[in-house]
Design a protein around this motif. Structure first.
Motif, short mmCIF file in Angstrom:
data_model
loop_
_atom_site.label_atom_id
_atom_site.label_comp_id
_atom_site.label_asym_id
_atom_site.label_seq_id
_atom_site.Cartn_x
_atom_site.Cartn_y
_atom_site.Cartn_z
N LEU A 3 35.18 17.64 40.35
CA LEU A 3 36.15 18.54 40.98
C LEU A 3 36.73 19.50 39.95
CD1 LEU A 3 37.89 19.45 43.38
CD2 LEU A 3 39.47 17.59 42.83
N VAL A 4 37.03 18.98 38.76
CA VAL A 4 37.55 19.84 37.68
C VAL A 4 36.51 20.89 37.31
CG1 VAL A 4 38.29 19.88 35.27
CG2 VAL A 4 39.06 18.04 36.78
N GLU A 5 35.26 20.45 37.16
CA GLU A 5 34.19 21.40 36.84
C GLU A 5 34.01 22.42 37.95
OE1 GLU A 5 31.13 23.45 35.01
OE2 GLU A 5 32.70 22.15 34.23
N SER A 6 34.13 21.97 39.19
CA SER A 6 34.02 22.89 40.33
C SER A 6 35.08 23.98 40.27
CB SER A 6 34.17 22.09 41.63
OG SER A 6 34.31 22.94 42.74
N ALA A 7 36.32 23.59 39.96
CA ALA A 7 37.40 24.58 39.86
C ALA A 7 37.12 25.58 38.75
CB ALA A 7 38.72 23.86 39.59
N ARG A 8 36.61 25.11 37.65
CA ARG A 8 36.28 26.01 36.53
C ARG A 8 35.13 26.96 36.90
NH1 ARG A 8 36.77 21.17 32.02
NH2 ARG A 8 39.03 21.37 31.66
N GLN A 9 34.15 26.44 37.60
CA GLN A 9 33.03 27.27 38.01
C GLN A 9 33.47 28.40 38.93
OE1 GLN A 9 30.71 24.00 39.62
NE2 GLN A 9 29.15 24.22 38.03
N VAL A 10 34.31 28.06 39.91
CA VAL A 10 34.79 29.07 40.85
C VAL A 10 35.63 30.13 40.13
CG1 VAL A 10 36.26 29.50 42.85
CG2 VAL A 10 34.73 27.53 42.84
N ARG A 11 36.50 29.70 39.21
CA ARG A 11 37.41 30.63 38.54
C ARG A 11 36.67 31.57 37.59
NH1 ARG A 11 41.78 28.19 35.49
NH2 ARG A 11 42.98 30.09 35.84
N ARG A 12 35.49 31.18 37.14
CA ARG A 12 34.70 32.11 36.33
C ARG A 12 34.27 33.32 37.16
NH1 ARG A 12 31.51 27.27 34.78
NH2 ARG A 12 32.58 26.30 32.99
N ILE A 13 34.14 33.11 38.47
CA ILE A 13 33.73 34.18 39.38
C ILE A 13 34.94 34.85 39.99
CG2 ILE A 13 32.41 34.71 41.47
CD1 ILE A 13 30.72 32.19 40.85
N ASN A 14 35.92 34.03 40.40
CA ASN A 14 37.14 34.53 41.02
C ASN A 14 38.33 33.82 40.39
OD1 ASN A 14 39.43 34.76 42.79
ND2 ASN A 14 38.06 35.44 44.42
N PRO A 15 39.14 34.51 39.60
CA PRO A 15 40.27 33.87 38.91
C PRO A 15 41.24 33.17 39.86
CG PRO A 15 39.86 36.05 38.01
CD PRO A 15 39.00 35.93 39.23
N GLU A 16 41.27 33.59 41.13
CA GLU A 16 42.18 32.96 42.09
C GLU A 16 41.61 31.66 42.66
OE1 GLU A 16 43.17 35.76 45.10
OE2 GLU A 16 44.24 37.10 43.74
N GLY A 17 40.38 31.34 42.31
CA GLY A 17 39.78 30.10 42.77
C GLY A 17 39.26 30.13 44.18
N LEU A 18 38.92 31.32 44.68
CA LEU A 18 38.46 31.47 46.07
C LEU A 18 36.98 31.81 46.10
CD1 LEU A 18 41.46 33.60 47.38
CD2 LEU A 18 41.15 31.13 47.58
N VAL A 19 36.29 31.37 47.16
CA VAL A 19 34.86 31.63 47.27
C VAL A 19 34.55 32.70 48.32
CG1 VAL A 19 34.23 29.31 46.49
CG2 VAL A 19 34.49 29.76 48.93
N ASP A 20 35.58 33.18 49.03
CA ASP A 20 35.38 34.29 49.96
C ASP A 20 36.68 35.08 50.05
OD1 ASP A 20 37.08 32.84 51.60
OD2 ASP A 20 35.62 32.50 53.19
N ALA A 21 36.72 36.04 50.97
CA ALA A 21 37.87 36.95 51.08
C ALA A 21 38.93 36.46 52.06
CB ALA A 21 37.39 38.34 51.47
#
Length: 398
Positions: free
Chosen positions: A58-76
């Motif tokens: 889960l920690v790694e997942s949060a880091r992966q998402v934030r590399r793409i979107n600093p807000e931690g979101l995967v869509d708009a």
């Protein structure tokens, strides 16, 4: 398969439990906690307790998402969206229709996490990959019939010794067709973006619910990943006694064994993350200052009230009705457990279920016409804007 046939076979199996044509090498009881899938450690854990493996992921997942979107979101959408799809056999046509209708409405989000149980496990990978895969789940639930899922064993075969009433080789062939290298690669790619796909099975030897990190399996790069991915999907849908278990090869202390996995619905009808994860702790470790709002959608491929029926005063109908009601009640309890956790963690709860007015009229276990009607019902409801329930059944809307 008739309920009578199922229960007769169960009684016969109880009487002839010493006879079996299936040989296996089960994990010794003292090694069950140490068993791992060869070459893919950490891709599964017990579902009823805190998991260090899934917490680290889960920690790694949060880091992966934030590399793409600093807000931690995967869509708009502005929130983290999660989907949990329940069991329900052929009633999975409802969930399939609802997802496709949701796409048609233009409001279906991208899900950060998707979980599936039983028939929900057959839907979950394609729901995870998004609307481009809607046709796959539509075809699965509107173009197949019972012979496409299983064939029945003869009574002689059952008496001679077998691990189920049926052979699910047809289902295995369907999964081979639907879940190919391209699907596995697509799931792996989404995993690397921080999204996750979980499927649940029941380990009968351990007597415990197991959660499989399917996206981690896909991203493992292991040569056996595709086969395991398909096997877990089939295992999650393998109703004990009716369908044969799926035997998963594992290792413990350097020795190979097999685990017997069956329908996740034998443990729970639908699941979120339960007590496996600590979201607040994971966010802190990942350096997330503000955890995004989470919105949970549950698709229950069943009604939320048991349908009345006149039960014959005979052993098998009484037993069948009792077990059916037990599973139904378990499913309602699962909704309350999820609602409690969602309330505790400030998660927006949303529930969809088959309308109480719906009558199946199915003539066989997987009746193509009945599934088409149910798919169309789910599609029409979602396309028009589904009225998600904000509370589990029994609690009044306010």
């Amino acid at each position: 398969m008739s309920r009578r046939t199922l229960w007769v076979a169960m009684l016969v199996a109880a009487c002839l439990s010493g006879c079996t044509a299936v040989t296996r090498t089960p994990v010794p009881i003292e090694l069950i906690e140490r068993a791992e899938v060869p070459g893919m450690p950490g891709v599964r854990d017990w579902g009823g307790r805190f998991s260090q493996k899934f917490q680290a992921d889960l920690v790694e997942s949060a880091r992966q998402v934030r590399r793409i979107n600093p807000e931690g979101l995967v869509d708009a959408s502005g929130v983290v969206n999660v989907l949990a799809v329940s069991g329900g056999g052929a009633n999975g046509a409802y969930g399939a229709g609802l997802l496709c209708g949701w796409t048609d409405s233009g409001s279906r989000p991208t899900f950060k996490l998707v979980t599936g149980i039983s028939t929900g496990a057959l839907i979950a990978p394609f729901a995870f990959l998004g609307s481009d895969h809607d046709q796959t789940i539509q075809d699965f639930y509107t173009s197949v019939s019972t012979p496409d899922i299983y064939t029945e064993h003869s009574m002689l075969r059952i008496l001679w010794g077998t691990d189920a009433l049926t052979d699910t080789s047809p289902l295995a062939k369907l999964l081979t067709k639907c879940v190919d290298e391209k699907v596995l690669a697509a799931v792996a790619e989404e995993h690397r973006k921080g999204r996750r796909l979980y499927i649940g099975t029941t380990n009968l030897d351990a007597g415990q619910f197991v959660v499989w990190n399917m996206s981690a399996i896909a991203a493992s790069g292991h040569p056996d990943a595709l086969g395991l991915f398909r096997d877990i999907m089939r295992a999650s849908a393998s109703i004990p006694v009716a369908f044969p278990p799926v035997y998963v090869t594992v290792e413990a202390d350097g020795t190979a064994y097999d685990e017997m996995h069956v329908d996740g619905g034998a443990s729970t009808q639908v699941f979120f993350y339960g007590f496996m994860l600590d979201i607040a702790a994971a966010a802190k470790e990942a350096g997330v200052e503000k955890v995004p709002s989470i919105r949970l959608y549950i698709i229950r491929n069943a009604q939320i009230k048991s349908s009345p029926q006149q039960v014959k005063a005979r052993l098998l109908p009484i037993a069948g009705r009792a077990v059916s009601d037990l599973l139904f009640t378990q499913g309602i309890g699962d909704l309350y457990r999820i609602y409690t956790i969602a309330t505790r963690d400030g998660i927006d709860f949303n529930l969809a279920s088959i309308p109480e007015t719906y009558e199946s009229q199915a003539k066989e276990t997987f009746d193509r016409e009945a599934m088409k009607r149910l798919f169309d019902l789910g599609f029409q409801q979602a396309a028009g804007g589904y009225p998600w329930r904000k509370l589990p059944p029994g609690l009044e809307e306010k």
